[in-house]
Write a protein that holds these residues in place. Sequence first.
Motif, PDB file in Angstrom:
ATOM      1  N   ASP A 109       0.822  -1.197   0.000  1.00  0.00           N
ATOM      2  CA  ASP A 109       0.000   0.000   0.000  1.00  0.00           C
ATOM      3  C   ASP A 109       0.864   1.259   0.000  1.00  0.00           C
ATOM      4  O   ASP A 109       1.635   1.498   0.917  1.00  0.00           O
ATOM      5  N   LYS A 110       0.741   2.056  -1.032  1.00  0.00           N
ATOM      6  CA  LYS A 110       1.411   3.370  -1.122  1.00  0.00           C
ATOM      7  C   LYS A 110       2.898   3.298  -0.793  1.00  0.00           C
ATOM      8  O   LYS A 110       3.397   3.993   0.088  1.00  0.00           O
ATOM      9  N   THR A 152       6.754   3.967  -1.227  1.00  0.00           N
ATOM     10  CA  THR A 152       7.670   4.931  -1.834  1.00  0.00           C
ATOM     11  C   THR A 152       9.105   4.526  -1.526  1.00  0.00           C
ATOM     12  O   THR A 152       9.428   4.191  -0.390  1.00  0.00           O
ATOM     13  N   ASN A 203      10.009   4.019  -6.723  1.00  0.00           N
ATOM     14  CA  ASN A 203       8.573   3.796  -6.525  1.00  0.00           C
ATOM     15  C   ASN A 203       7.980   5.007  -5.822  1.00  0.00           C
ATOM     16  O   ASN A 203       8.562   5.532  -4.885  1.00  0.00           O
ATOM     17  N   LYS A 204       6.813   5.437  -6.325  1.00  0.00           N
ATOM     18  CA  LYS A 204       6.160   6.581  -5.685  1.00  0.00           C
ATOM     19  C   LYS A 204       4.701   6.207  -5.469  1.00  0.00           C
ATOM     20  O   LYS A 204       3.960   6.022  -6.421  1.00  0.00           O
ATOM     21  N   ASP A 205       4.302   6.027  -4.187  1.00  0.00           N
ATOM     22  CA  ASP A 205       2.916   5.698  -3.837  1.00  0.00           C
ATOM     23  C   ASP A 205       2.365   4.525  -4.647  1.00  0.00           C
ATOM     24  O   ASP A 205       1.252   4.580  -5.151  1.00  0.00           O
ATOM     25  N   THR A 235       0.641   1.090  -5.258  1.00  0.00           N
ATOM     26  CA  THR A 235      -0.226   0.135  -4.572  1.00  0.00           C
ATOM     27  C   THR A 235      -0.362  -1.108  -5.445  1.00  0.00           C
ATOM     28  O   THR A 235      -0.589  -1.012  -6.645  1.00  0.00           O
ATOM     29  N   GLU A 249       8.297   4.904   2.611  1.00  0.00           N
ATOM     30  CA  GLU A 249       6.923   5.104   3.064  1.00  0.00           C
ATOM     31  C   GLU A 249       6.038   3.981   2.575  1.00  0.00           C
ATOM     32  O   GLU A 249       6.347   3.301   1.611  1.00  0.00           O
ATOM     33  N   GLY A 250       4.871   3.805   3.248  1.00  0.00           N
ATOM     34  CA  GLY A 250       3.898   2.814   2.849  1.00  0.00           C
ATOM     35  C   GLY A 250       3.884   1.630   3.784  1.00  0.00           C
ATOM     36  O   GLY A 250       4.612   1.596   4.784  1.00  0.00           O
ATOM     37  N   LYS A 302       5.199   4.605 -10.760  1.00  0.00           N
ATOM     38  CA  LYS A 302       3.835   4.708 -10.203  1.00  0.00           C
ATOM     39  C   LYS A 302       2.967   3.585 -10.770  1.00  0.00           C
ATOM     40  O   LYS A 302       3.181   3.150 -11.897  1.00  0.00           O
TER      41      LYS A 302
END
Lengths: 517, 337, 361
Positions: free
Chosen positions: A9-10, A12, A22-24, A26, A60-61, A219
């Motif tokens: 999930d999301k 980064t 990777n950016k956000d 899913t 992140e994520g 993305k």
Amino acid sequence: MPEEILLMDKITKVYPNGFVANKDVTFSINKGEIHALMGENGAGKSTLMKILFGIEPFEEGRIVLKGKEVRFSGPLDAIANGVGMVHQHFMLVPSLTVAENVVLGMEPKKGGMFDFEEAVRITQEACDKYNLKVDPRAKVEDLPVGNKQKVEIIKALVRGAEILILDEPTAVLTPQETAELFVELKHLKEQGHTLVFISHKLNEIKELCDRITILRLGKSVGKANIADVTEQDISRMMVGRDVVLKVDKTPAKPEETVLKVRDLKIVADSGKPIVNDISFSVRKGEILGMAGVEGNGQSQISEAITGLLGYQHGTISVNGVDLKGKKIREIRELGVSHISEDRNTYGAALISSVKDNILSDRYYKKEYNKGLLMDDKKINEMTDELIKEFLIKCDDRDDQVKMLSGGNVQKVVVAREFSNNPTLVIANQPTRGIDVGATEFIRKRLVELRDQGVAVLLISADLNEVLELSDSIIVMNEGKIAAYLEDASQITDMILGEYMLGVQTQTPEEIARVAYD
Amino acid sequence: MELLSQIFDLLRTPAFAASVLRITTPILFAALGGIMARRCGILNLALEGSMLTAALFAVVASAFTKKAVLGGVSAAVADPALVTKATNAGMLAGFIVGTLAGVAMAMFLAYMAVGLKADAYLAGLAINTMATGGTVFILYLAAGEKGISSSLDSGSMPFIDIPVIKDIPVIGEIFSGQNMMTYFSWICVAVVYFILFKTATGLRIRAVGENPHAAESVGVNVKKVQYIALAFSGLFCGFAGISLSMSYVQFFSRGMSSGKGFIGMSAMNLGNASPVATAVAALLFGFFDAMANVMQTLSVPVQFVQAIPYAATLLGLVVFAIQSDNKVKKLKAKQDK
Amino acid sequence: MTSKQIERRFNVLKTAVAILLSLGFALLVITFVSNEPVKAITAFIVGPFQKASRMSNIVEVMTPLLFTGTAICIMYQANQFSMIGEGAFLIGANLCTWVSITLQSMAGLPLLLICFVVAIMAGVASAMVPAILKVKFRANEVVSSIMMNYVLLKLSDYFFYYHFRDVPSGQQASYPIPTQIKLPKLIPGLRLHAGVLIGLAVCVVAYLFIYKTKWGYQVRMTGANINFAKYSGISVLGVALSTQLIGGAIAGLGGAVEILGRYDRFIWFGTQPGFGFDGVLVGVLAKNNPLLVPVAALFLAYMRTGADVMNRVSDVPIEFVDVVQGLIILFVAAEMFMAKYKHKLIVNNAKKQLEAKEAAN
């Protein structure tokens, strides 16, 4: 209702060199499906999977596996949680046996010592259960590529993988081996395994997969049931436009012979003959494609021609000049350009600047030197021109090449190799692992060179590339030429596949036709 | 000609053969340390500095323990039972501390090269530099001297007479009565073989050395394996150090490893990191070293004689290269037929 | 800010932190072992600046490092890790002394030049052994050059003991070097000699060689990626051989300059003087760029002079400098040292750029 087994999930991820891979993103898969993960090279597929497998940390994520949030500290952690991975480049130890490779990291022991017989038993059991045929006692270095891949799959299954990630598994396989692999993968799916299948090949995905997730520029840009989308839809999502990889070209007008290879024989250090008495010619103004599964002698041939590798028997000549005993520079001065299949090892010096990379075949020439020192002004002009002409994306000529994307690194290589007035271009896997845009650019350039009267030997494992670009094709199998196909436009990939695998072979007389004077 | 026959006479004696075994000991240990490092894929140039450090710590620990047990009484006048006790305690302490020092140095290298990803070449050279100066520094603090630890009363590992064998002429002279470390070094050759080829750890070490990505992909903790292999490497460096300063001589002197770590490393190269072949190579270098020792009595400039072991090592590197080149050529020639 | 700029700034910062940490360690050790730590530390830090003679001494100590450091730079640029600087320096100094004594009747500029040439040739000849072993037989040059250093030490000892030791004088030293060929003093009353100018010139020439000539380009590419260099048609064996020989030549010249600048007699025997190993630190600190060698050499010379002053006025032996030296190399070479900080810098920067881009859209 399908059960979601994994959710990323999301996510980064930023690499130490500042590249946002990777950016956000899913990514979600269901239990018991084969899920395709697609995208151009550099779209972030491999990075995403490395994050899932615990090889790369992420910024992140979150990752949710079977309803529980997880964050794997490493592959061990991922494996323990039922996630296995078959890497694009085999992760095998060549000098160890199949069984030793399979149990590495979970070695059976007896009395504190390594129990080899038990390792063989474990391996055999897995082979039988999943219908994968390999000899557990064989040394991995002696196996053909297809079998090495089986060892990889066994490794993951023995460790209890429920989710199996396959990173471009068909890239190195023949069409027939690919078909065999698909049967095995479908068998695995029936047994309840979940598979993530990374590939560039649309037809394979259509055939094998249930659902698809597409990444573009780090993305996630789309998710669909395979049945609901066409190949065109997928390709549009991947690159945001219709890819036309058709190269417009007129029929070749071959002139006199430039490259002559006669009775070439190359023996490896191990004593195994890799190239076995082959003869062929390439003429001015034509592209001769050399197809074949990798490891059938193509690389050795290209290295022998360009002077990187010695050979035991036979002759190689360019425009009538025998290359035996010639230094690499002397061969280059005859107008031989070389795109190596391995740009990170041979094609470029990653820690050096774009300028230094472009300069490497001409730095010593009079025009770039002024007395004892090099002529910086001229060199800078030349470099800037080539950066512009070959559309190399970089801040300036002093950028380290390792900061560029794969496609741009290859453009640096090509800018050098195409700008030295070549008479013969040896292009070995010229577009491997690079994005569609760069691929298209390089292919067009190759055809342009041909039209300007350059002789081109195109070595490629990408059948589409060989079929698309070549005027004639030779097919390599086990160090020999299995076929000479004079008119490439009349050939299909299935025919090529049969020659590649040695199912069919032409007569020596038919093959000898390619050795014209 | 006369000189040659003189040399030959010297080399024919059982005493010379015994000295070869004696002198080979630290080289062999260092070579074994080199094998463990090379097999896990890390070049341990710090062998030299590690064994030097171990040699110093062994002497210091041994001397201080002995002194502590004696409680300030001079050994010459103390109760013989107490002296024996002190000697044994000193020996044990020297052995333990020397070994630990070797392991600590290797762990330091491991932390730098594996943990902090420093270039192994530079890290090894840096550690050697530190060891060269650091040992003199510590020697000065411990003994108030910068050259040799003669003011420290340190001990040695026991010398062992082998029953039966010791009574056989010639053979007894050669093989019996050596220091414990000498016998131990040959046992360690077997130990290294066993670890590498018969244990799971050995399998992992070899896998990590050959393809670390493969090992990592199946959950082998590459760093941990490298730490373990380097710990073994350090262990053998520790033994090498002890066999320098606590067996045939019982003191530490600055720079006493005098290149033996590098000679051991060359033996490892010559033996292609296989334990048995490496041991043979170490023995060969030991032979030249021993030859240099006995030839000092001849009328040849002593400096030339002292250069023999190093020149022999250089020669050994050449022989190795020619021999492996020939192997490849033979294989290729075979195919041609 | 581009990633390139971040990288450059980070490298400077990292080197500074490495030096400070190592010096901090040094101060800690001094505090522990010394009975008068304040006096010792003062001597170490401030001592070198307290007298003109000491400041002159710093430059004197720096001079040989200019040579061995530059030698390391050139060899390391091509990934040739030969340690021959040590032995080449020693044998260069040794033969220079011998020749100057033997030919002292012709003392003057010609003899000086002959001395330099002999030292350079000696350095080249020494470097030839590990270089040829590497190129012809693929023998690891680190090990073979260190073995060669021992051989050279013994050879130097032999020449010294058997050919030019001043036995009647009763000292362990050679006959005096003819005063006519000693390098001139730069400042009256100080020992500072003209050798430093030769050293600086060598640094500049080496810089031009590496970064501005086609030969230097070959060296850099061979070091950056040897396979790429080979593929491009560069003779990588030639580069391996020539960089090692050049390194030996520079170190050999350094030996001559050192002996003719600072000494009246040759007194190095029995042990290696260690300039070659110091060259490694200088090279590493200078990031293999000869233009930075003077800075790195100056720093090491300052540290050594400080330790020397401290050694004389207090109870701390000078050898601890070796430990500090090793530590600096380790910190600078350790890729992961401060890597987390670097990663943070880059991530923040990338995020900022991404936001800026998105805002612009």
